[in-house]
Design a protein around this motif. Structure first.
Motif, PDB file in Angstrom:
ATOM      1  N   HIS A 261     -18.386  10.005  90.208  1.00 38.88           N
ATOM      2  CA  HIS A 261     -19.680   9.357  90.427  1.00 38.88           C
ATOM      3  C   HIS A 261     -19.534   7.859  90.198  1.00 38.88           C
ATOM      4  O   HIS A 261     -19.152   7.442  89.120  1.00 38.88           O
TER       5      HIS A 261
ATOM      6  N   HIS B 284     -21.073   4.789  89.457  1.00 42.64           N
ATOM      7  CA  HIS B 284     -22.140   3.895  89.020  1.00 42.64           C
ATOM      8  C   HIS B 284     -21.646   3.026  87.896  1.00 42.64           C
ATOM      9  O   HIS B 284     -22.325   2.808  86.906  1.00 42.64           O
TER      10      HIS B 284
ATOM     11  N   MET C  46     -23.901  10.955  84.878  1.00 41.30           N
ATOM     12  CA  MET C  46     -24.708   9.789  84.517  1.00 41.30           C
ATOM     13  C   MET C  46     -25.615  10.129  83.359  1.00 41.30           C
ATOM     14  O   MET C  46     -26.044  11.266  83.218  1.00 41.30           O
TER      15      MET C  46
ATOM     16  N   MET D 106     -28.851  13.553  86.621  1.00 39.68           N
ATOM     17  CA  MET D 106     -27.695  13.592  87.527  1.00 39.68           C
ATOM     18  C   MET D 106     -26.412  13.800  86.747  1.00 39.68           C
ATOM     19  O   MET D 106     -26.241  13.236  85.669  1.00 39.68           O
TER      20      MET D 106
HETATM   21 CU   LIG Z   1     -26.494   8.492  90.723  1.00 36.70          CU
END
Ligand SMILES: [Cu+2]
Length: 301
Positions: free
Chosen positions: A285, A287, A192, A189
């Motif tokens: 993103h 995370h 990440m 991804m």
């Molecule tokens: Cu992800």
């Protein structure tokens, strides 16, 4: 007449099972022919959970045929007819008890394997793991060896019996990195970096693929994962260092353009390229890499 029909039916079923057994499943289904510790454990888990579910499936299938046969309407039938029957403690215990036991067993097995097969968990080994950084591109795989300083496309080589720490990201639509004979896939991804430990216990060339649809040429995203002896690996690294061109930043930009690729080798790559690729998307993103948006304060009631 009736018997011949049954016999024909049974022989057909028998032929089917025989055909299934003799076509050499293990050769065709490479997932069932693992070559490393992670693949082995995953195969055990597959077999174990299949056996556990068979405890339910087999009796249910048999009972379906038995009941249809035994209670069919015909002259002089002897099967019991009980239209007002409504409760049986014995039966309730059987059909609640067995599923509860099986679900509990499957639960215990799943939890244990989930923890032991956590992809980012280092493998137990006396040997120091080798790190390989993997980038998913449209439609090719780029491998960078930060310790050796080389890079490859659609070909990855590593020594046998040595844990490989794959760090996986994407500079293209999300994909899934998969070497079936070594272990399960992990998502690639953008923004990440995923960690996946694998190991090959045997020398050999294993098929690797992109297991997630990413567009037109996605089906051609195959690569070779070659497990060799440590000497052959060191020799190969030296050979790539001495005979291959460098991967420049412009060269990388060329690689990110849509298109397929044969195996390619590079004697060097721009420093920090992998980290740059990851952080390029990190802001979009959520995370833990990017700054989290604070939730609005709760209104007092
Ligand atoms: Cu992800």
């Amino acid at each position: 007449m009736k018997t011949s029909k049954t016999v024909r039916c049974m022989s057909f079923l028998f032929m089917f099972i025989l055909l299934f057994l003799t076509t050499g499943c293990a050769d065709n289904y490479i997932v069932l022919d693992p070559k490393g510790p992670i693949g082995e454990q995953q195969k055990d888990l597959m077999i174990l959970s299949t056996l556990l579910t068979l405890i339910v499936i087999v009796p249910v299938l048999i009972l379906t045929f038995v009941i249809v046969w035994r209670y069919r309407d015909r002259k002089g039938r002897k099967a019991k007819y009980t239209p007002n029957w409504e409760h049986s403690t014995k039966l309730e215990i059987i059909w609640w008890g067995i599923p509860i036991i099986i679900i509990t067993l499957i639960g215990i097995v799943t939890v244990r394997y989930t923890y032991s097969l956590e992809p980012s968990k280092p493998l137990e080994s006396e040997k120091k793991p080798i790190t390989i950084q993997v980038t998913n591109l449209d439609w090719k795989w780029l491998f960078q060896y930060p310790e050796q300083g080389i890079a490859t496309v659609n070909y990855v080589q590593f020594p046998e019996d040595v844990p490989v720490r794959f760090e996986v990201t994407s500079d293209a639509p999300m994909n899934s990195f998969w070497i079936p004979q070594l272990g399960g896939q992990i998502y690639a991804m953008s923004g990440m970096s995923m960690t996946l430990y694998l190991q090959a216990d045997e020398q050999g060339e294993y098929m690797g693929s992109g297991a997630n649809f990413t567009g037109k040429e996605f089906a051609k995203m195959f690569f070779t994962a070659n497990a060799t002896s440590q000497e052959d690996f060191d020799q190969w690294v030296n050979q790539v260092k001495n005979t291959s061109p460098e991967l420049t930043l412009d060269g990388y930009k060329e690689l990110t353009k849509q298109g397929t690729s044969d195996a390619r080798y590079f004697s060097a790559f721009p420093e920090g390229l992998y980290e740059m690729t990851v952080t390029k998307y990190a802001a979009s993103h959520n995370h833990g890499l990017s700054t989290r948006v604070q939730p609005p304060a709760r209104v007092k009631e």
